[in-house]
Write an enzyme that holds these catalytic residues in place. Structure first.
Site, PDB file in Angstrom:
ATOM      1  N   GLU A 199       2.015   4.125  -2.989  1.00  0.00           N
ATOM      2  CA  GLU A 199       1.900   4.586  -4.360  1.00  0.00           C
ATOM      3  C   GLU A 199       3.255   4.895  -4.997  1.00  0.00           C
ATOM      4  OE1 GLU A 199      -1.662   4.241  -2.540  1.00  0.00           O
ATOM      5  OE2 GLU A 199      -0.110   5.622  -1.832  1.00  0.00           O
ATOM      6  N   GLN A 211      -5.227   3.239  -6.089  1.00  0.00           N
ATOM      7  CA  GLN A 211      -6.543   2.950  -5.539  1.00  0.00           C
ATOM      8  C   GLN A 211      -7.477   4.154  -5.525  1.00  0.00           C
ATOM      9  OE1 GLN A 211      -6.444   1.449  -1.560  1.00  0.00           O
ATOM     10  NE2 GLN A 211      -8.354   0.344  -1.787  1.00  0.00           N
ATOM     11  N   PHE A 212      -6.963   5.326  -5.173  1.00  0.00           N
ATOM     12  CA  PHE A 212      -7.768   6.547  -5.174  1.00  0.00           C
ATOM     13  C   PHE A 212      -6.906   7.710  -5.654  1.00  0.00           C
ATOM     14  CE2 PHE A 212      -9.906   4.002  -1.887  1.00  0.00           C
ATOM     15  CZ  PHE A 212     -11.209   4.034  -2.354  1.00  0.00           C
ATOM     16  N   HIS A 230     -10.835  10.052  -0.350  1.00  0.00           N
ATOM     17  CA  HIS A 230     -11.390   9.098  -1.297  1.00  0.00           C
ATOM     18  C   HIS A 230     -12.173   9.798  -2.404  1.00  0.00           C
ATOM     19  CE1 HIS A 230     -10.934   6.724   2.494  1.00  0.00           C
ATOM     20  NE2 HIS A 230     -10.265   5.979   1.647  1.00  0.00           N
ATOM     21  N   LEU A 256       0.865  -1.178   0.000  1.00  0.00           N
ATOM     22  CA  LEU A 256       0.000   0.000   0.000  1.00  0.00           C
ATOM     23  C   LEU A 256       0.904   1.230   0.000  1.00  0.00           C
ATOM     24  CD1 LEU A 256      -2.689   1.424   0.155  1.00  0.00           C
ATOM     25  CD2 LEU A 256      -2.750   1.004   2.615  1.00  0.00           C
ATOM     26  N   TYR A 266      -4.638   9.458  -3.253  1.00  0.00           N
ATOM     27  CA  TYR A 266      -3.423   8.757  -2.851  1.00  0.00           C
ATOM     28  C   TYR A 266      -2.260   9.008  -3.801  1.00  0.00           C
ATOM     29  CZ  TYR A 266      -6.475   5.906   0.178  1.00  0.00           C
ATOM     30  OH  TYR A 266      -7.369   5.468   1.116  1.00  0.00           O
TER      31      TYR A 266
END
Length: 357
Positions: free
Chosen positions: A75, A97-98, A146, A73, A101
């Site tokens: 980036e 993922q978002f 998010h 996890l 991020y």
């Protein structure tokens, strides 16, 4: 035997199913992103993450962990891994993922991947496709980590291409073109995926299934700068992308009930915009409204309005509706700072000098 009809699929299903043939037919492709086990642990109750987990497991089972790579996890590590794979002659498809991020790792794109060909005078490249789930309008899950609508950092990197689909068929066409651009032209391409559209089925009313699409096929590609269009009306042109297209199609029904003939232009690509083509599409309309779900400062709407003015469109024919210069809130306030169907209708009527009654 009755002929089977093409199956209509939601945005995420169309996009995920497209990954299979791409990995199968192009042996140089690699996929890397957050460990699917971690997705389940972090977001057990989220349908999106659970379905992404199942999708990743299926791909990994077929193509092996050396081609569908579980990552930390982190980036920076994901993008850094992509740079290494690209310099080794492979074409990585990376998943962030978002959108929020990305910001702690964006220099991997700005300072490394997108600039290597420039500083080496074309001797070296970092071709890759970066899939990023983002933008607003998520329900029951969000906050500014998010739901993020800040994309200026991507749009001002020279050479970086950014695409944003508004439906599943477009997502397939843009992803397949992104892979081609990375493989054949050694480009760095970001596919910004509106996460709120992932599981949406309906367009105008519950149960209409008009938000689904039929698989456009493995040869369907949407080249850089190619615009989408609904309608031919000349009273109003609405220019938008992503979630804004979905909202504008809903607003179009209300505006047409008031006698306004309109057309809707879907940008699809948020960089390398073909301003001449856009001008040709909208120049015969009385009013032109840009609906932009990103923040007012630094949003694509600034470039769009400027491009139209430079091509002779009078300022009084132009308007834009954007998100506020604000983070996206939680809970009931999650869409307060974002464009809405009612807001689009109100701004369009004001632009055309029509009454809202």
């Amino acid at each position: 035997m009755a002929e089977s009809l093409p199956q209509e699929r939601r945005f995420l299903a169309a996009l995920n199913d497209d990954s299979w043939p791409e990995l199968e037919h192009q042996r140089s492709l690699e996929s890397a992103g957050l460990d699917p086990e971690a997705l389940v642990e972090l977001f057990e109750s989220q349908l999106t993450s659970r379905q992404l987990d199942l999708h990743a497991r299926r791909l990994q089972a077929q193509f092996g962990p050396h081609r569908v790579i579980d990552t930390l996890l982190d980036e920076q590590s994901i993008l850094g891994l992509g740079i290494g794979l690209a310099q080794s002659g492979l074409v990585p498809i990376l998943e962030i993922q978002f959108l929020a991020y990305l910001h702690n790792a964006e220099d991997q794109l700005r300072g490394e991947a997108a600039t290597l060909s420039f500083f080496s005078d074309g001797q070296y490249t970092n071709p890759m496709v970066v899939r990023i789930a983002g933008l607003g309008y998520q329900k029951g899950f969000g906050g500014h980590f998010h739901n993020d609508n800040a994309i200026a950092v991507l749009r001002d990197i020279p050479g970086l291409l950014v695409a944003c689909p508004s439906n599943g068929a477009e997502a397939v066409g843009l992803l397949q073109e992104a892979v081609r651009l990375a493989d054949e032209e050694q480009r760095v391409v970001v596919l910004l995926e509106p996460i709120a559209r992932y599981h949406a089925r309906d367009l105008l009313e519950e149960g209409d299934d008009r938000g689904c699409c039929v698989d456009p096929g493995p040869d369907y590609r949407l080249p850089v700068g190619e615009l989408g269009q609904w309608g031919e009306g000349r009273d109003l042109a609405i220019v938008s992308y992503g979630n804004g297209v979905h909202l504008s199609r809903q607003a179009a029904v209300r505006l047409e009930e008031k006698g306004i003939a309109l057309r809707l232009i879907d940008l699809r690509w948020l960089t390398a915009i073909d301003h001449d083509a856009l001008h040709r599409r909208v120049s015969d309309c009385s009013g032109i409204l840009v609906v932009d779900e990103c923040r007012r400062s630094g949003s694509p709407s600034e470039e769009l309005i400027t491009g139209l003015v430079e091509r002779g469109v009078a300022g009084e024919r132009l308007a834009r509706l954007t998100a506020e210069d604000s983070f996206i809130a939680l809970g009931p306030a999650a869409t307060v700072t974002l464009p809405s169907v009612a807001g689009i209708v109100e701004r369009a009527l004001a632009l055309l000098g029509r009454s809202g009654a």
